[in-house]
Design a protein around this motif. Structure first.
Motif, mmCIF file in Angstrom:
data_model
loop_
_atom_site.group_PDB
_atom_site.id
_atom_site.type_symbol
_atom_site.label_atom_id
_atom_site.label_comp_id
_atom_site.label_asym_id
_atom_site.label_seq_id
_atom_site.Cartn_x
_atom_site.Cartn_y
_atom_site.Cartn_z
ATOM 1 N N ASP A 139 0.846 -1.190 0.000
ATOM 2 C CA ASP A 139 0.000 0.000 0.000
ATOM 3 C C ASP A 139 0.893 1.256 0.000
ATOM 4 O O ASP A 139 0.688 2.198 -0.792
ATOM 5 C CB ASP A 139 -0.872 -0.038 1.271
ATOM 6 C CG ASP A 139 -2.127 0.807 1.166
ATOM 7 O OD1 ASP A 139 -2.244 1.555 0.188
ATOM 8 O OD2 ASP A 139 -2.973 0.715 2.072
ATOM 9 N N ALA A 140 1.909 1.245 0.871
ATOM 10 C CA ALA A 140 2.812 2.408 0.975
ATOM 11 C C ALA A 140 3.616 2.570 -0.316
ATOM 12 O O ALA A 140 3.772 3.687 -0.834
ATOM 13 C CB ALA A 140 3.742 2.222 2.167
ATOM 14 N N LEU A 141 4.108 1.446 -0.848
ATOM 15 C CA LEU A 141 4.939 1.494 -2.067
ATOM 16 C C LEU A 141 4.137 1.991 -3.271
ATOM 17 O O LEU A 141 4.642 2.783 -4.092
ATOM 18 C CB LEU A 141 5.488 0.083 -2.340
ATOM 19 C CG LEU A 141 6.457 -0.097 -3.497
ATOM 20 C CD1 LEU A 141 7.740 0.716 -3.262
ATOM 21 C CD2 LEU A 141 6.813 -1.583 -3.672
ATOM 22 N N ALA A 142 2.878 1.540 -3.370
ATOM 23 C CA ALA A 142 2.042 1.889 -4.528
ATOM 24 C C ALA A 142 1.836 3.397 -4.653
ATOM 25 O O ALA A 142 1.616 3.914 -5.760
ATOM 26 C CB ALA A 142 0.689 1.172 -4.417
ATOM 27 N N LYS A 143 1.940 4.100 -3.539
ATOM 28 C CA LYS A 143 1.724 5.558 -3.553
ATOM 29 C C LYS A 143 2.759 6.278 -4.407
ATOM 30 O O LYS A 143 2.531 7.385 -4.888
ATOM 31 C CB LYS A 143 1.750 6.114 -2.122
ATOM 32 C CG LYS A 143 0.550 5.688 -1.304
ATOM 33 C CD LYS A 143 0.462 6.435 0.004
ATOM 34 C CE LYS A 143 -0.842 6.229 0.736
ATOM 35 N NZ LYS A 143 -1.425 4.921 0.751
ATOM 36 N N ARG A 144 3.917 5.645 -4.619
ATOM 37 C CA ARG A 144 4.978 6.287 -5.416
ATOM 38 C C ARG A 144 4.987 5.788 -6.866
ATOM 39 O O ARG A 144 5.880 6.109 -7.639
ATOM 40 C CB ARG A 144 6.354 6.007 -4.790
ATOM 41 C CG ARG A 144 6.456 6.428 -3.318
ATOM 42 C CD ARG A 144 7.917 6.590 -2.903
ATOM 43 N NE ARG A 144 8.676 5.356 -3.078
ATOM 44 C CZ ARG A 144 8.788 4.408 -2.140
ATOM 45 N NH1 ARG A 144 8.207 4.559 -0.971
ATOM 46 N NH2 ARG A 144 9.493 3.317 -2.366
ATOM 47 N N GLY A 145 3.992 4.967 -7.251
ATOM 48 C CA GLY A 145 4.004 4.353 -8.576
ATOM 49 C C GLY A 145 3.266 5.157 -9.643
ATOM 50 O O GLY A 145 2.530 6.095 -9.343
ATOM 51 N N THR A 146 3.493 4.756 -10.889
ATOM 52 C CA THR A 146 2.786 5.349 -12.025
ATOM 53 C C THR A 146 1.863 4.284 -12.604
ATOM 54 O O THR A 146 2.330 3.207 -13.032
ATOM 55 C CB THR A 146 3.793 5.791 -13.115
ATOM 56 O OG1 THR A 146 4.754 6.639 -12.500
ATOM 57 C CG2 THR A 146 3.108 6.518 -14.257
ATOM 58 N N ALA A 147 0.559 4.583 -12.628
ATOM 59 C CA ALA A 147 -0.411 3.583 -13.101
ATOM 60 C C ALA A 147 -0.225 3.310 -14.587
ATOM 61 O O ALA A 147 0.151 4.195 -15.357
ATOM 62 C CB ALA A 147 -1.829 4.084 -12.824
ATOM 63 N N GLY A 148 -0.473 2.058 -14.982
ATOM 64 C CA GLY A 148 -0.415 1.692 -16.395
ATOM 65 C C GLY A 148 0.981 1.309 -16.871
ATOM 66 O O GLY A 148 1.204 1.127 -18.071
#
Ligand code: KG4
Length: 336
Positions: A184-193
């Motif tokens: 959850d914490a890591l996903a906050k820094r990601g780019t969707a797609g």
């Protein structure tokens, strides 16, 4: 009515004192997660042994915190299914001993019914009927909660639970166990797609789900990258993974609510702590005119207060166990 509630179905030993289904006087939890983190997942025998070591002291601590004595108790409620069998057996045997020694009724509680009941603690206004999305480490169910104790499964995972899938994906990304919160914490820094991940459809069943293909896709991406000596964009993979899980859960929950004629959805279980899934649920429910209840993070994971809460309603429905109560690794939520 004062209930001593016991939960030991996985890697949390928990004992609570609970009044009249909605008021929590004490909720003690001893988590073993750090111990299992060394192995990357729960080791069942270690879980059982740790429950044995702490459960009595935890009960004493719960009574003390609640400011009540053993003689004040009216009943004992316990998770008797589903879960790791050795772990569940510890709680069942402890609860049975307490009930026997004090001459109290023993109330058997289905663990996932307990997760759903966590909402009653957080939201006094919530009453059945409603549609529940129960998403935890071991279970993924869409349930029509017709009354406090009459439930029908509308959809279920055909393979892995959503939380199990989070934990496995997190492991291949090098995150600690349990992997849901770090993902959850890591996903906050990601780019969707960034990554194209599969969304499974179970043929012939609009509400059933499958997570194993998604899990395998993440494992393959990680292994292929390692073999090719390429860096994975872990944050974007965590985000795309979570979006895929959410897309499998949220539209089905909304469609199931509409099919069952319910105007309310209640989320439950450890995965309901996920910030993306919570936001997606909020958006979808607002779009479809549905009321949404999502428990606070403290009530999403395993705890005994939720078992005491559901235990109260099971008691009112006349459900009791005798001293021959057994533990079950799997059990249909509709059977209670
Ligand atoms: O409800 P729970 O504590 O135990 C069971 O009854 O199974 O759920 C534990 C699961 C674990 O798989 C954990 O990784 C997941 O809930 N979890 C999350 C988050 N927090 C916990 N999954 C996704 N996002 C989170 N923030």
């Amino acid at each position: 009515m004062l209930i001593l509630a016991v939960e030991s179905s996985c890697d949390e030993t928990a004992v609570a004192v609970e009044e009249d289904g909605r008021r929590v006087l004490a909720d003690k939890i001893a988590s073993q997660a750090d111990m299992h983190a060394v192995y990357g997942g729960v080791v069942p025998e270690i879980a059982s042994r740790k429950h044995v070591e702490v459960i009595s002291q935890l009960a004493e601590a719960a009574l003390k915190e609640a400011g009540v004595s053993r003689r004040d108790l009216d009943a004992v409620a316990v998770t008797y299914a589903p879960g790791l069998i050795g772990a569940v057996l510890v709680g069942v045997n402890f609860a049975k001993s307490v009930a026997y020694a004090l001459g109290l009724p023993l109330i058997p509680v289905h663990h996932v019914r307990g997760h759903i009941a966590a909402n009653y603690i957080a939201f006094p206004e919530l009453e059945p009927p409603f549609l529940a999305l129960a998403i935890s480490g071991g279970n993924t169910l869409i349930v029509d909660v017709k009354t406090y104790t009459d439930m029908e499964v509308i959809g279920a995972t055909r393979d892995d639970a959503a939380g199990e899938c989070f934990d496995k994906a997190a492991r291949v990304l090098g995150l600690p166990y349990p992997g849901g919160a770090p993902m959850d914490a890591l996903a906050k820094r990601g780019t969707a797609g960034t990554y194209d991940l599969p969304r499974a459809h179970v043929s012939g069943s609009a509400f059933d789900m499958s997570f194993s293909g998604l899990k395998t896709a993440v494992v393959n991406l990680a292994h292929n990258a390692a073999q090719a000596g390429k860096e994975l964009d872990k944050a974007s993979l965590a985000l795309d993974f979570t979006n895929a899980v959410s897309e499998m859960l949220v539209p089905r929950a909304v469609a199931a609510a509409e099919k069952c004629g319910r105007d309310t959805i209640a989320a439950a279980g450890g995965v309901a702590a996920n910030s993306i899934i919570r936001a997606d649920l909020q958006r979808a429910c607002a779009q479809h005119g549905l009321q949404l209840f999502v428990p606070p993070l403290s009530l999403c994971g395993d705890n005994a207060a939720m078992i005491g809460c559901q235990g109260y309603y099971e008691y009112l429905a006349g459900h009791r166990a005798e001293t021959d109560l057994n533990a079950y690794a799997t059990r249909d939520i509709a059977l209670g």
